[in-house]
Design a protein around this motif. Structure first.
Motif, PDB file in Angstrom:
ATOM      1  N   ALA A   1       6.756  -3.920   4.680  1.00  0.00           N
ATOM      2  CA  ALA A   1       5.483  -4.123   3.620  1.00  0.00           C
ATOM      3  C   ALA A   1       4.475  -4.898   4.358  1.00  0.00           C
ATOM      4  CB  ALA A   1       5.840  -4.823   2.213  1.00  0.00           C
ATOM      5  N   THR A   2       4.797  -5.463   5.456  1.00  0.00           N
ATOM      6  CA  THR A   2       3.616  -5.945   6.112  1.00  0.00           C
ATOM      7  C   THR A   2       2.489  -5.080   6.528  1.00  0.00           C
ATOM      8  OG1 THR A   2       5.090  -7.110   7.533  1.00  0.00           O
ATOM      9  CG2 THR A   2       3.011  -7.130   8.434  1.00  0.00           C
ATOM     10  N   CYS A   3       2.580  -3.775   6.634  1.00  0.00           N
ATOM     11  CA  CYS A   3       1.672  -2.672   6.841  1.00  0.00           C
ATOM     12  C   CYS A   3       1.638  -1.662   5.743  1.00  0.00           C
ATOM     13  CB  CYS A   3       2.015  -2.028   7.985  1.00  0.00           C
ATOM     14  SG  CYS A   3       1.763  -3.104   9.402  1.00  0.00           S
ATOM     15  N   HIS A   4       2.998  -1.441   4.794  1.00  0.00           N
ATOM     16  CA  HIS A   4       2.849  -0.391   3.843  1.00  0.00           C
ATOM     17  C   HIS A   4       3.021  -0.944   2.363  1.00  0.00           C
ATOM     18  CE1 HIS A   4       3.427   2.970   6.772  1.00  0.00           C
ATOM     19  NE2 HIS A   4       4.512   1.777   7.666  1.00  0.00           N
ATOM     20  N   SER A   5       2.148  -0.264   1.501  1.00  0.00           N
ATOM     21  CA  SER A   5       2.282  -0.587   0.241  1.00  0.00           C
ATOM     22  C   SER A   5       3.167   0.446  -0.402  1.00  0.00           C
ATOM     23  CB  SER A   5       0.959  -0.461  -0.653  1.00  0.00           C
ATOM     24  OG  SER A   5       0.052  -1.256   0.157  1.00  0.00           O
ATOM     25  N   PRO A   6       4.380   0.160  -0.693  1.00  0.00           N
ATOM     26  CA  PRO A   6       5.504   1.164  -1.004  1.00  0.00           C
ATOM     27  C   PRO A   6       5.264   1.895  -2.315  1.00  0.00           C
ATOM     28  CG  PRO A   6       6.363  -0.940  -1.559  1.00  0.00           C
ATOM     29  CD  PRO A   6       5.055  -1.242  -0.673  1.00  0.00           C
ATOM     30  N   HIS A   7       4.298   1.378  -3.313  1.00  0.00           N
ATOM     31  CA  HIS A   7       4.139   2.155  -4.431  1.00  0.00           C
ATOM     32  C   HIS A   7       2.889   3.062  -4.350  1.00  0.00           C
ATOM     33  CE1 HIS A   7       5.743  -1.556  -6.406  1.00  0.00           C
ATOM     34  NE2 HIS A   7       6.717  -0.960  -6.249  1.00  0.00           N
ATOM     35  N   GLY A   8       2.092   2.844  -3.484  1.00  0.00           N
ATOM     36  CA  GLY A   8       0.966   3.908  -3.330  1.00  0.00           C
ATOM     37  C   GLY A   8      -0.125   3.304  -2.595  1.00  0.00           C
ATOM     38  N   SER A   9      -1.065   3.967  -2.067  1.00  0.00           N
ATOM     39  CA  SER A   9      -2.030   3.275  -1.338  1.00  0.00           C
ATOM     40  C   SER A   9      -3.354   4.525  -1.062  1.00  0.00           C
ATOM     41  CB  SER A   9      -1.737   2.946  -0.091  1.00  0.00           C
ATOM     42  OG  SER A   9      -2.885   2.830   0.914  1.00  0.00           O
ATOM     43  N   VAL A  10      -4.560   3.839  -1.044  1.00  0.00           N
ATOM     44  CA  VAL A  10      -5.369   4.972  -1.093  1.00  0.00           C
ATOM     45  C   VAL A  10      -5.700   5.301   0.602  1.00  0.00           C
ATOM     46  CG1 VAL A  10      -6.957   4.071  -2.781  1.00  0.00           C
ATOM     47  CG2 VAL A  10      -7.172   2.865  -0.293  1.00  0.00           C
ATOM     48  N   ASN A  11      -4.826   4.836   1.526  1.00  0.00           N
ATOM     49  CA  ASN A  11      -4.888   4.904   2.785  1.00  0.00           C
ATOM     50  C   ASN A  11      -3.722   5.941   3.110  1.00  0.00           C
ATOM     51  OD1 ASN A  11      -7.034   3.025   3.268  1.00  0.00           O
ATOM     52  ND2 ASN A  11      -5.474   1.494   2.886  1.00  0.00           N
ATOM     53  N   ASN A  12      -3.695   6.713   4.291  1.00  0.00           N
ATOM     54  CA  ASN A  12      -2.945   7.570   4.765  1.00  0.00           C
ATOM     55  C   ASN A  12      -1.445   6.637   4.740  1.00  0.00           C
ATOM     56  OD1 ASN A  12      -4.159   9.996   4.957  1.00  0.00           O
ATOM     57  ND2 ASN A  12      -5.006   9.299   7.072  1.00  0.00           N
ATOM     58  N   TYR A  13      -0.203   7.299   4.718  1.00  0.00           N
ATOM     59  CA  TYR A  13       0.706   6.775   5.056  1.00  0.00           C
ATOM     60  C   TYR A  13       1.093   5.564   4.397  1.00  0.00           C
ATOM     61  CZ  TYR A  13       0.729   9.965   9.057  1.00  0.00           C
ATOM     62  OH  TYR A  13       0.598  11.276   9.881  1.00  0.00           O
ATOM     63  N   LEU A  14       0.714   5.425   3.378  1.00  0.00           N
ATOM     64  CA  LEU A  14       0.801   4.083   2.544  1.00  0.00           C
ATOM     65  C   LEU A  14       0.457   2.941   3.314  1.00  0.00           C
ATOM     66  CD1 LEU A  14       4.547   5.051   1.324  1.00  0.00           C
ATOM     67  CD2 LEU A  14       2.875   5.061  -0.199  1.00  0.00           C
ATOM     68  N   LEU A  15      -0.478   3.178   3.894  1.00  0.00           N
ATOM     69  CA  LEU A  15      -0.889   1.944   4.743  1.00  0.00           C
ATOM     70  C   LEU A  15      -1.816   0.851   3.872  1.00  0.00           C
ATOM     71  CD1 LEU A  15      -1.868   3.317   8.092  1.00  0.00           C
ATOM     72  CD2 LEU A  15       0.206   2.109   7.641  1.00  0.00           C
ATOM     73  N   ASN A  16      -1.673  -0.492   4.054  1.00  0.00           N
ATOM     74  CA  ASN A  16      -1.904  -1.634   3.432  1.00  0.00           C
ATOM     75  C   ASN A  16      -3.736  -1.535   3.561  1.00  0.00           C
ATOM     76  OD1 ASN A  16       0.266  -2.386   2.565  1.00  0.00           O
ATOM     77  ND2 ASN A  16       0.441  -3.995   3.907  1.00  0.00           N
ATOM     78  N   ALA A  17      -4.236  -1.254   4.628  1.00  0.00           N
ATOM     79  CA  ALA A  17      -5.684  -1.307   4.925  1.00  0.00           C
ATOM     80  C   ALA A  17      -5.760   0.005   5.848  1.00  0.00           C
ATOM     81  CB  ALA A  17      -5.600  -2.634   5.541  1.00  0.00           C
ATOM     82  N   ALA A  18      -6.952   0.325   5.751  1.00  0.00           N
ATOM     83  CA  ALA A  18      -7.448   1.506   6.584  1.00  0.00           C
ATOM     84  C   ALA A  18      -7.560   1.171   8.104  1.00  0.00           C
ATOM     85  CB  ALA A  18      -8.923   1.818   6.324  1.00  0.00           C
ATOM     86  N   MET A  19      -7.089   2.194   8.877  1.00  0.00           N
ATOM     87  CA  MET A  19      -7.464   1.801  10.429  1.00  0.00           C
ATOM     88  C   MET A  19      -8.879   1.800  10.868  1.00  0.00           C
ATOM     89  SD  MET A  19      -4.297   1.881  11.764  1.00  0.00           S
ATOM     90  CE  MET A  19      -3.945   2.783  13.303  1.00  0.00           C
ATOM     91  N   PRO A  20      -9.217   0.790  11.770  1.00  0.00           N
ATOM     92  CA  PRO A  20      -8.495   0.077  12.499  1.00  0.00           C
ATOM     93  C   PRO A  20      -8.253  -1.265  11.783  1.00  0.00           C
ATOM     94  CG  PRO A  20     -10.523  -0.089  13.333  1.00  0.00           C
ATOM     95  CD  PRO A  20     -10.722   0.830  12.073  1.00  0.00           C
ATOM     96  N   PHE A  21      -8.807  -1.552  10.593  1.00  0.00           N
ATOM     97  CA  PHE A  21      -8.582  -2.797  10.201  1.00  0.00           C
ATOM     98  C   PHE A  21      -7.167  -3.353  10.020  1.00  0.00           C
ATOM     99  CE2 PHE A  21     -12.414  -0.810   8.639  1.00  0.00           C
ATOM    100  CZ  PHE A  21     -13.463  -1.183   9.502  1.00  0.00           C
ATOM    101  N   LEU A  22      -6.237  -2.334   9.795  1.00  0.00           N
ATOM    102  CA  LEU A  22      -4.925  -2.939   9.736  1.00  0.00           C
ATOM    103  C   LEU A  22      -4.371  -3.704  10.957  1.00  0.00           C
ATOM    104  CD1 LEU A  22      -1.995  -2.613   8.148  1.00  0.00           C
ATOM    105  CD2 LEU A  22      -1.758  -0.408   9.652  1.00  0.00           C
TER     106      LEU A  22
END
Ligand code: HEC
Ligand code: HEC
Ligand code: HEC
Ligand code: HEC
Ligand code: HEC
Ligand code: HEC
Ligand code: HEC
Ligand code: HEC
Ligand code: HEC
Length: 332
Positions: free
Chosen positions: A265-286
């Motif tokens: 969960a450091t990088c992924h939001s398990p329930h859902g995300s607006v970013n690809n691959y359930l990422l917490n933030a868009a690249m490269p900001f992640l």
């Protein structure tokens, strides 16, 4: 004079503000820290009237629930006829949950057919007031029989965030809505959404675990009865939960990404995300949350690069050394 009264006013305002703050703080606390009564008090509440006797399901049914759906459902439920004495399991009857019933049917005559025709009702006030008991007492009715031996995770029930927030067995298990006492996989998500609407909103985002497609459900990751982890998560560690299904991310790898993959969960939001691959933030900001970006180019002429994973593709770790001079990076 004016100055003095102003001062007093400021002092009063200050005191009022402090009081309000204390009050707010204690309200916030109350939600979690509901004063616990000793279990024996709840135990007493579910004993029922001491002057009543147990009369058995046959009596309850023939006196006033003969042709009801409740009776029919009960018969076909696990709690009803399916428990055979030779299994050694506790037998369940109406009074296991509703308390002793003799007083409730005391005034009802023996003529079953005419009782049924006249729709005679028993005196429910003589039974346990099952709807209005405090939640821990309601749950205790079920826990009489459902100790950890029947549902291992019930061992963690008492300390679970659900029990501590006054959610009880009846909230999720509807005993008379059909023969099923269990919550099925198909209906689980809707049940959970009813109290956790924010998760439903997350599930409807572009990238999501296939919950709304019904390929998965909440109980693949959470156990509503309690667990050893926070957020009612299954497994012993955050990583263990996710790598049950995503085994290739488990490691250990020769080249790890620091220790950041210990909690996905450091990088992924398990329930859902607006970013690809359930990422917490868009690249490269992640990546830029923890790293400085850099210019790439062995000849020193290349541009600053945004698409980090174009080069750092083995972000979860790898056993294959990088072909560059900088051994150890998971660049590939
Ligand atoms: C395993 C526990 C359990 C057993 C066994 C059980 N009940 Fe219930 N009953 C409940 C609970 C809990 C409720 C409260 C409604 C709810 O949340 O499902 C209830 C509610 C009721 C109600 C009121 C319905 C309402 O809408 O208020 C009736 C009538 C009833 N039960 C009859 C029976 C009869 C008759 C039997 C035996 C054939 C029986 N129950 C067996 C747990 C049980
Ligand atoms: C008198 C004992 C007793 C009481 C009280 C009782 N149960 Fe049960 N229950 C059993 C037994 C025995 C089984 C069957 C064996 C098993 O699954 O553990 C069972 C099975 C179940 C199942 C599994 C059904 C399935 O399809 O596998 C659920 C869910 C359940 N009970 C919920 C409850 C809830 C909720 C309450 C409280 C309202 C409750 N029970 C009260 C004895 C009881
Ligand atoms: C927040 C909702 C929720 C609460 C509260 C809850 N349950 Fe459950 N229960 C479920 C769900 C969902 C399942 C199905 C689990 C699954 O599919 O893995 C379940 C399954 C069960 C089963 C069947 C287990 C099995 O392995 O077949 C029993 C028995 C049970 N619960 C008893 C209880 C008792 C007793 C309580 C109260 C102490 C309780 N539950 C409170 C949601 C809940
Ligand atoms: C793929 C696994 C997974 C599934 C499926 C899942 N969750 Fe979660 N859930 C998690 C993880 C992991 C966390 C902790 C997030 C964190 O640490 O930031 C969490 C956190 C939560 C929280 C705490 C608040 C929050 O949003 O962080 C709630 C409430 C919750 N989940 C409810 C649900 C419900 C309801 C469902 C089904 C609709 C569900 N979850 C499905 C993995 C899952
Ligand atoms: C009757 C309402 C109700 C139902 C139904 C319900 N919950 Fe909860 N749940 C709560 C409350 C209240 C809390 C504690 C306060 C909070 O965090 O929202 C909670 C907390 C949680 C948490 C921990 C949140 C955190 O911040 O750590 C998770 C995870 C969770 N529930 C999952 C589920 C799942 C999965 C289901 C369905 C099987 C479910 N809940 C059904 C009311 C409910
Ligand atoms: C019960 C199995 C299961 C568990 C547990 C699980 N996942 Fe998944 N995960 C899936 C499935 C199924 C998919 C969808 C795969 C597909 O659509 O091809 C998926 C997809 C993903 C994706 C890719 C999403 C995309 O847009 O392609 C990510 C990222 C992911 N999961 C992360 C996690 C994390 C983080 C956890 C732990 C919190 C977790 N998963 C736990 C089953 C699981
Ligand atoms: C440092 C951030 C980070 C962490 C921590 C992390 N991931 Fe990822 N994950 C990513 C990125 C970035 C992608 C997209 C990869 C890409 O663009 O090629 C991704 C993609 C995925 C995918 C879908 C694509 C694939 O490779 O299958 C899954 C599944 C996944 N991660 C699971 C996990 C699991 C399980 C964990 C915990 C063990 C985890 N991730 C931890 C950053 C991370
Ligand atoms: C064009 C390929 C490429 C892209 C795109 C790229 N990198 Fe790199 N990265 C490299 C190479 C090659 C190295 C090793 C460079 C070296 O040894 O000087 C490296 C090294 C690193 C290191 C390790 C530095 C160290 O000193 O240990 C980090 C951290 C890093 N990159 C982060 C990022 C981030 C964050 C992004 C996106 C903003 C990114 N990279 C984009 C190729 C790339
Ligand atoms: C939560 C913080 C965090 C995030 C987010 C994160 N990293 Fe890292 N990363 C680390 C840590 C910690 C290390 C280990 C640093 C060390 O060993 O010096 C590391 C190491 C690296 C390295 C060097 C590996 C090596 O072997 O030298 C690269 C390359 C890298 N990260 C790329 C990325 C990229 C690309 C992303 C985005 C997809 C990303 N990181 C996201 C914390 C993070």
């Amino acid at each position: 004079m004016l100055k003095v009264s102003l001062k007093i006013r400021t002092i009063i305002q200050f005191i009022a503000a402090v009081l309000a703050m204390i009050l707010l703080a204690s309200c916030a606390e109350l939600k979690q820290d509901r004063p616990f009564r000793p279990v024996r008090e709840y135990e007493r509440m579910i004993v029922g009237r001491l002057d009543a006797e147990y009369v058995g399901t046959d009596n309850c049914v023939s006196k006033c629930h003969k042709h009801e759906k409740i009776t029919d459902d009960f018969k076909h439920s696990v709690h009803g006829e399916q428990i055979k004495p030779e299994t050694g399991l506790p037998l369940v009857n109406c009074e296991s949950c509703h308390g002793p019933g003799s007083l409730a049917i005391e005034k009802i005559g023996d003529d079953v057919e005419s009782n049924d025709e006249q729709k005679v009702k028993c005196d429910t006030k003589a039974l346990l007031d099952i709807h209005n008991l405090p939640t821990p007492a309601q749950s205790l009715i079920c826990l009489k029989c459902h100790a950890a031996a029947s549902v291992p995770t019930l061992a963690h029930w008492k300390g679970s965030i659900h029990a501590l927030n006054d959610v009880g067995c009846f909230d999720c298990h509807k005993l008379h809505r059909g023969a099923r006492q269990k919550v099925t996989r198909e209906e689980t998500a809707e049940l959970c959404y009813s109290c956790h609407p924010e998760v439903k909103a997350e599930n409807s985002l572009f990238s999501h675990h296939p919950l709304r497609e019904k390929k998965m459900t909440c109980t693949d990751c959470h156990d509503p009865h309690g667990t050893v982890q926070s957020h009612l998560l299954k497994g012993n560690t955050p990583k263990e939960l996710c790598t049950r299904c995503h085994m290739e991310k488990q490691g250990p790898f020769a080249f790890e990404h620091g220790d950041v993959t210990e909690n996905c969960a450091t990088c992924h939001s398990p329930h859902g995300s607006v970013n690809n691959y359930l990422l917490n933030a868009a690249m490269p900001f992640l990546c830029l949350q923890c790293h400085a970006g850099h210019v790439v180019g062995w000849d020193g002429s290349a541009l600053y690069n945004n698409r980090c994973t174009d080069c750092h593709s083995q972000i979860h770790g790898t056993d294959i050394p990088t072909p560059t001079e900088k051994k150890g990076s998971f660049i590939r």
